[in-house]
Design an enzyme around this catalytic site. Structure first.
Site, PDB file in Angstrom:
ATOM      1  N   ASP A 109       0.824  -1.207   0.000  1.00 32.78           N
ATOM      2  CA  ASP A 109       0.000   0.000   0.000  1.00 32.78           C
ATOM      3  C   ASP A 109       0.860   1.260   0.000  1.00 32.78           C
ATOM      4  O   ASP A 109       0.338   2.377  -0.077  1.00 32.78           O
ATOM      5  CB  ASP A 109      -0.991   0.004   1.168  1.00 32.78           C
ATOM      6  N   SER A 110       2.176   1.088   0.054  1.00 30.75           N
ATOM      7  CA  SER A 110       3.093   2.214  -0.144  1.00 30.75           C
ATOM      8  C   SER A 110       2.912   2.840  -1.517  1.00 30.75           C
ATOM      9  O   SER A 110       3.380   3.959  -1.758  1.00 30.75           O
ATOM     10  CB  SER A 110       4.544   1.748   0.032  1.00 30.75           C
TER      11      SER A 110
ATOM     12  N   ASP B 156      -1.157  -5.958  -0.066  1.00 31.54           N
ATOM     13  CA  ASP B 156      -1.667  -5.372   1.176  1.00 31.54           C
ATOM     14  C   ASP B 156      -3.174  -5.184   1.089  1.00 31.54           C
ATOM     15  O   ASP B 156      -3.695  -4.764   0.052  1.00 31.54           O
ATOM     16  CB  ASP B 156      -1.038  -3.997   1.403  1.00 31.54           C
TER      17      ASP B 156
ATOM     18  N   LYS C 105      -1.701  -9.351   2.862  1.00 33.89           N
ATOM     19  CA  LYS C 105      -0.953  -8.912   4.038  1.00 33.89           C
ATOM     20  C   LYS C 105      -1.815  -7.953   4.846  1.00 33.89           C
ATOM     21  O   LYS C 105      -2.398  -7.022   4.286  1.00 33.89           O
ATOM     22  CB  LYS C 105       0.369  -8.237   3.657  1.00 33.89           C
TER      23      LYS C 105
ATOM     24  N   GLU D 158       8.521  -4.816  11.085  1.00 36.01           N
ATOM     25  CA  GLU D 158       8.935  -3.494  10.612  1.00 36.01           C
ATOM     26  C   GLU D 158       9.414  -2.605  11.742  1.00 36.01           C
ATOM     27  O   GLU D 158       8.748  -2.450  12.766  1.00 36.01           O
ATOM     28  CB  GLU D 158       7.790  -2.790   9.874  1.00 36.01           C
TER      29      GLU D 158
END
Length: 325
Positions: A90-91, A129, A159, A228
């Site tokens: 989703d970045s 995502d 994810k 993360e």
């Protein structure tokens, strides 16, 4: 997305695994290629599966995950047998669509990009995502959105960001036959409630929560977990405790695998460079140079030249000229 560079955490745990090296032996039953040189793969890659990823953890072969957001970047990931997982992260909200955060990304936008990546993917295991808001409202809504992302987005796994509070969601999706990759530590979709993109697990309570979350999500059926922005010591401990593969981003060298955002890895992201980012390319400089050269050539009328132009028989052109005058 890139995180703010922060000081090294003082928290320490004793269970640290030694650095792992890529296997230099022949291909195993895990489905991953094991070339004579890890930087010069020579064998075609079989399709990566969840079983293959588990075998890589057992064999201590590092897992390579890289994000992709469109057909060309998917082709690039698939062109190298050393890439194991392609993630439509989703970045893409920031690096592709210009949004300020991942929370602005919609499910329909994610599906648009996953379909493009799926068309260019061959051997890498394909994960996407679930966008913010697509799995937080209700169990029925989550199941519907997950099925839509699998069917229309044509990905193989999803994810989800979150800890113990989403284990029932993970259990429900895996019970439906949808593979889930968990994501603990820093949760970019919750950057506001977390007061920014900060390293997690730096104190005893926070570290214990991350360990508990990872174990709960494994028990719920997750096939892997992203760690993360947590101290490397904590990441090493979690990796040793779990039976499923861990993928680190800002979590040190002792996880079962690593992931980077495409634009960070390629050097095209113009925003903040997080401490954990290594730029393996400088495509921004090449891109900017090419644009400058092209624009100058147009202004100077040196592009296109005669070799780059089509022509017509002289007599035919003279006939055409007479008929239009």
């Amino acid at each position: 997305m890139p995180l703010r560079s922060l000081a090294k955490a003082p928290f320490r745990l004793s269970c640290i695994q030694p650095a792992r090296m890529m296997s230099v032996y022949g291909p195993s039953e895990s489905g991953h290629s094991s070339p004579a040189s890890p930087t010069q793969p020579t064998k075609p890659r079989k399709k990566v599966t969840i079983e293959a990823l588990r075998a890589m953890k057992e064999e201590k072969t590092p897992i390579t995950m890289l994000t992709a957001y469109d057909y060309p970047s998917a082709l690039a990931c698939s062109s190298n047998p050393l890439v194991d997982i392609t993630l439509i992260g989703d970045s893409l909200a920031q690096v592709c669509l210009g949004y300020k955060s991942t929370t602005e990304l919609s499910l329909s936008e994610m599906i648009h990009h996953t379909r493009a990546v799926a068309r260019g993917t061959t051997h890498p295991f394909l994960v996407a995502d679930m966008p913010f808001g697509s799995y937080q409202i209700s169990g029925e809504d989550t199941a519907r959105n997950a099925v839509k992302l699998i069917q229309e987005g044509r990905v193989e796994a999803l994810k989800l960001e979150g800890g113990s509070e989403i284990r029932d969601t993970v259990r429900k999706l895996t019970g439906m036959g949808i593979p889930v990759m968990a994501h603990v530590g820093l949760l970019p979709q919750r950057h506001v409630s977390m007061s920014g993109y900060k390293v997690q697990g730096k104190d005893v309570n926070s570290a214990r929560r991350i360990i508990s979350d990872a174990l709960a999500l494994e028990e719920a059926g997750a096939f892997s977990v992203v760690l993360e922005a947590i101290p490397k010591e904590l990441a090493a401990y979690v990796t040793k405790r779990l039976q499923i593969p861990t993928i680190g981003i800002g979590a040190g060298p002792h996880t079962d695998g690593q992931v980077l955002v495409w634009d960070d890895m390629m050097g095209t992201w113009a925003g903040h460079k997080a401490k954990f980012v290594r730029r393996f390319g400088d495509l921004k400089a090449e891109r900017d140079s090419a644009i400058q050269k092209y624009a100058e050539a147009v202004k100077l009328r040196t592009f296109p030249d005669h070799s780059e132009s089509y022509t017509i028989d002289k007599m035919t052109w003279e006939e055409i000229s007479r008929t239009v005058e």
